[in-house]
Scaffold this active site. Structure first.
Site, PDB file in Angstrom:
ATOM      1  N   GLU A  72      -9.486  -0.601  -1.365  1.00  0.00           N
ATOM      2  CA  GLU A  72      -8.950   0.644  -1.665  1.00  0.00           C
ATOM      3  C   GLU A  72      -8.993   1.707  -2.514  1.00  0.00           C
ATOM      4  O   GLU A  72      -9.841   2.925  -2.487  1.00  0.00           O
ATOM      5  CB  GLU A  72      -7.687   0.698  -1.139  1.00  0.00           C
ATOM      6  CG  GLU A  72      -8.175   0.374   1.192  1.00  0.00           C
ATOM      7  CD  GLU A  72      -6.962  -0.626   1.042  1.00  0.00           C
ATOM      8  OE1 GLU A  72      -5.564  -0.099   0.565  1.00  0.00           O
ATOM      9  OE2 GLU A  72      -6.598  -1.458   2.888  1.00  0.00           O
ATOM     10  N   SER A  88      -6.386  -9.724   6.880  1.00  0.00           N
ATOM     11  CA  SER A  88      -5.369  -9.749   8.005  1.00  0.00           C
ATOM     12  C   SER A  88      -5.239 -11.034   7.984  1.00  0.00           C
ATOM     13  O   SER A  88      -5.616 -11.843   9.240  1.00  0.00           O
ATOM     14  CB  SER A  88      -7.072  -9.876   8.812  1.00  0.00           C
ATOM     15  OG  SER A  88      -7.221  -8.712   8.689  1.00  0.00           O
ATOM     16  N   GLY A 139      -6.977  -4.874   7.218  1.00  0.00           N
ATOM     17  CA  GLY A 139      -6.815  -4.428   8.126  1.00  0.00           C
ATOM     18  C   GLY A 139      -7.610  -3.876  10.009  1.00  0.00           C
ATOM     19  O   GLY A 139      -6.968  -3.408  10.098  1.00  0.00           O
ATOM     20  N   GLU A 165     -11.181 -10.794  -1.041  1.00  0.00           N
ATOM     21  CA  GLU A 165     -10.447 -10.031   0.084  1.00  0.00           C
ATOM     22  C   GLU A 165     -12.086  -9.285  -0.060  1.00  0.00           C
ATOM     23  O   GLU A 165     -11.968  -7.950  -0.032  1.00  0.00           O
ATOM     24  CB  GLU A 165      -9.401  -8.731   0.110  1.00  0.00           C
ATOM     25  CG  GLU A 165      -8.269  -9.343  -0.580  1.00  0.00           C
ATOM     26  CD  GLU A 165      -6.834  -8.493  -0.296  1.00  0.00           C
ATOM     27  OE1 GLU A 165      -6.253  -8.283  -0.233  1.00  0.00           O
ATOM     28  OE2 GLU A 165      -7.329  -7.190  -0.883  1.00  0.00           O
ATOM     29  N   HIS A 201      -8.401  -3.422  -6.339  1.00  0.00           N
ATOM     30  CA  HIS A 201      -8.547  -3.227  -4.830  1.00  0.00           C
ATOM     31  C   HIS A 201      -9.749  -2.534  -3.915  1.00  0.00           C
ATOM     32  O   HIS A 201     -10.080  -1.566  -4.960  1.00  0.00           O
ATOM     33  CB  HIS A 201      -7.041  -2.920  -4.406  1.00  0.00           C
ATOM     34  CG  HIS A 201      -6.741  -2.859  -2.357  1.00  0.00           C
ATOM     35  ND1 HIS A 201      -7.038  -2.110  -1.662  1.00  0.00           N
ATOM     36  CD2 HIS A 201      -6.135  -3.984  -2.128  1.00  0.00           C
ATOM     37  CE1 HIS A 201      -6.854  -3.293  -0.102  1.00  0.00           C
ATOM     38  NE2 HIS A 201      -6.150  -4.006  -0.967  1.00  0.00           N
ATOM     39  N   LYS A 239       0.710  -1.170  -0.790  1.00  0.00           N
ATOM     40  CA  LYS A 239      -0.083   0.069   0.289  1.00  0.00           C
ATOM     41  C   LYS A 239       1.062   1.290   0.048  1.00  0.00           C
ATOM     42  O   LYS A 239       2.050   1.017  -0.443  1.00  0.00           O
ATOM     43  CB  LYS A 239      -0.795  -0.227   1.266  1.00  0.00           C
ATOM     44  CG  LYS A 239      -1.610  -1.122   1.340  1.00  0.00           C
ATOM     45  CD  LYS A 239      -3.167  -1.641   1.802  1.00  0.00           C
ATOM     46  CE  LYS A 239      -3.036  -2.894   1.855  1.00  0.00           C
ATOM     47  NZ  LYS A 239      -4.797  -3.010   2.897  1.00  0.00           N
TER      48      LYS A 239
HETATM   49  P1  PGA Z   1      -4.447  -6.782   5.195  1.00  0.00           P
HETATM   50  O1  PGA Z   1      -4.293  -6.241   3.661  1.00  0.00           O
HETATM   51  O2  PGA Z   1      -3.313  -8.229   4.947  1.00  0.00           O
HETATM   52  O3  PGA Z   1      -3.711  -5.508   6.122  1.00  0.00           O
HETATM   53  O4  PGA Z   1      -5.520  -6.895   5.783  1.00  0.00           O
HETATM   54  C1  PGA Z   1      -5.119  -7.269   2.693  1.00  0.00           C
HETATM   55  C2  PGA Z   1      -5.541  -6.110   1.555  1.00  0.00           C
HETATM   56  O5  PGA Z   1      -5.745  -4.700   1.670  1.00  0.00           O
HETATM   57  O6  PGA Z   1      -3.866  -6.516   0.672  1.00  0.00           O
END
Ligand code: PGA
Length: 242
Positions: free
Chosen positions: A97, A201, A169, A163, A95, A10
């Site tokens: 995000e 996670s 996160g 995901e 993704h 990220k």
């Molecule tokens: P994370 O993120 O392992 O921190 O939960 C995964 C991702 O967003 O690809």
């Protein structure tokens, strides 16, 4: 198929973070396992230097996003061709995000995946439901419609990442049965030789259990990919063949 353990850094990492990649390689005594694929997707600023230093050391490098066009008047954007030119082999597209922060929808994600393929990159196409959608019993509907809208026409060399948004996160993960259900569902919509990663996670402590699930062919790891120790633990927990 080999497992693919992919780290998504990220918006984290300055040039000194190269030390973490070197530390990871050192943990394998310099010989990263050839029976598993290891990928790190650092910020775009580090793609070229990481690819030059580590691609031959068994750690592939990828981007975190790309534009749909090869070049042009798109200030601040990076094309798939530029990532490939910098030494990247993969690029994450769609993704959650990006979908949330930049309003990216399925059609745009599909166009990005197609741009990635045209540039010779393997796109990692992300899908996943929100907490509200899961609680409403709509996880499979949401994932199904994201796949229908986001997968490119030609699917020769793609990776899909499941995901769940609420697991990213947060330290929360779906039950093993829920992961298995979604991965089986995705497999039913794709060819047998397409890798399906789980993300959200993943930590050294839960990696073995998650990576042993049928149709889980690797992991997309955020926070735990930033520390060599943790990422090493996850890679070590991955089965060689999936
Ligand atoms: P994370 O993120 O392992 O921190 O939960 C995964 C991702 O967003 O690809």
């Amino acid at each position: 198929m080999k497992s693919l353990i992919a780290g998504n850094w990220k918006m984290n990492g300055l040039s000194a973070a190269a030390g973490e990649v070197q530390a990871l390689i050192n943990k394998f005594s310099g010989a990263t396992p050839e029976d598993r694929d290891i990928l790190i997707c650092p910020p775009a600023t580090l793609v070229a230097s990481f690819a030059a230093s580590y691609s031959d050391e068994g750690v592939m490098i990828g981007g975190q996003d790309c534009h749909t066009n090869e070049a042009g008047a798109h200030t601040g954007d990076i094309s798939a061709a530029m990532l490939a030119d910098a030494g990247a082999a993969f690029v994450i597209v769609g993704h959650s995000e990006r979908r949330a922060d930049h309003g990216e929808g399925d059609a745009l994600v599909k166009a990005k995946a197609e741009a990635a393929l045209a540039a010779g990159l393997t796109p990692i196409i992300c899908v996943g439901e929100t907490k509200e959608e899961r609680e409403a019993g709509k996880a499979l509907d949401v994932v199904g419609s994201q796949l229908d809208g986001s997968l490119p026409q030609t699917q020769d060399e793609i990776v899909i990442a499941y995901e769940p948004v609420w697991a990213i996160g947060t330290g929360l993960t779906p039950t093993i049965a829920d992961i298995a259900e979604v991965h089986d569902f995705i497999r039913g919509k794709t060819r047998d030789d397409i890798r399906i990663l789980y993300g959200g996670s993943v930590k050294p402590g839960n990696a073995q259990e998650i990576l042993a699930v049928k149709n889980v062919n690797g992991a997309l790891v955020g926070g735990a990919s930033l520390k060599a120790e943790d990422f090493y633990g996850i890679i070590s927990a991955a089965p060689a063949n999936v």
